[in-house]
Enzyme design. Structure first.
Site, mmCIF file in Angstrom:
data_model
loop_
_atom_site.group_PDB
_atom_site.id
_atom_site.type_symbol
_atom_site.label_atom_id
_atom_site.label_comp_id
_atom_site.label_asym_id
_atom_site.label_seq_id
_atom_site.Cartn_x
_atom_site.Cartn_y
_atom_site.Cartn_z
ATOM 1 N N PRO A 2 0.780 -1.244 0.000
ATOM 2 C CA PRO A 2 0.000 0.000 0.000
ATOM 3 C C PRO A 2 0.811 1.293 0.000
ATOM 4 O O PRO A 2 0.801 2.065 0.973
ATOM 5 C CB PRO A 2 -0.851 -0.133 1.255
ATOM 6 C CG PRO A 2 -0.009 -0.948 2.176
ATOM 7 C CD PRO A 2 0.730 -1.921 1.291
ATOM 8 N N CYS A 3 1.480 1.565 -1.100
ATOM 9 C CA CYS A 3 2.257 2.806 -1.200
ATOM 10 C C CYS A 3 1.347 4.038 -1.194
ATOM 11 O O CYS A 3 1.823 5.141 -0.945
ATOM 12 C CB CYS A 3 3.154 2.783 -2.430
ATOM 13 S SG CYS A 3 2.309 2.452 -3.962
#
Length: 185
Positions: A154-155
């Site tokens: 989850p950047c």
């Protein structure tokens, strides 16, 4: 329908007897546009977001240039369903077996990203400190930008020090929408 994407480099590699890597992929419409999920025999190696299949297929081929890529909706059906369900209900999490392909530094950053809880954000500086006291926020941002596994790595949960949204490979509006969906939990 099976669509096979190959390129000259992959064909030449195969011709000299080197092992060939195979990926299966499928696409689906989602709350955030089109999503493409690709997997190897080890796990999911790409979750790409965009506006149309053709652009996502080209992105996949460019990310894995020495790979034989085969459209196979059946092979990725379960993974694709999990990704689409996550976008609809982020509180349920996203549990996928991953095949993370990157440099050792990128993989360390991506592992730390996976530890950020749904609904939470961290700054690039904070994430850099989690990696190492000597890690650069700029290098961490580069690893985030290179991440081919949206949502599962989850950047989108990384923001600037002041809380403002920074760039996102799949568009700042998608990042904003993801963070709003996760914050609503």
């Amino acid at each position: 329908m099976n669509l096979m994407i190959t390129n000259r480099a992959a064909s030449q590699t195969k011709a000299i007897g080197a092992p060939t890597d195979f990926l299966s992929y499928g696409t689906s419409d989602s709350a955030l546009g089109v999503v493409l999920v690709a997997r190897s025999s080890k796990g999911v190696c790409a979750v790409l977001l965009g506006d149309n299949d053709a652009v996502l297929q080209a992105d996949l081929a460019s990310r894995f240039p020495e790979t034989t890529i085969l459209a196979n909706q059946i092979a990725v059906r379960g993974d694709l369903a999990k990704v689409v369900r996550f976008m609809e209900k982020p509180a349920e999490g996203l549990d996928l077996t991953l095949d993370m392909r990157g440099t050792p530094f990128q993989r360390r950053v991506w592992e730390k990203l996976r530890a950020i809880a749904v609904g939470r954000t961290v700054s690039y500086m904070e994430l850099a400190r989690w990696i190492s006291p000597l890690a650069s926020p700029r290098a961490v941002a580069g690893a985030c930008a290179a991440n081919p596994i949206a949502l599962a790595v989850p950047c989108h949960r990384v923001v600037r020090n002041n809380g403002d949204l920074a760039g996102y490979r799949w568009g700042i509006e998608r990042k904003r929408a993801l963070l709003q969906m996760e914050a609503a939990i």
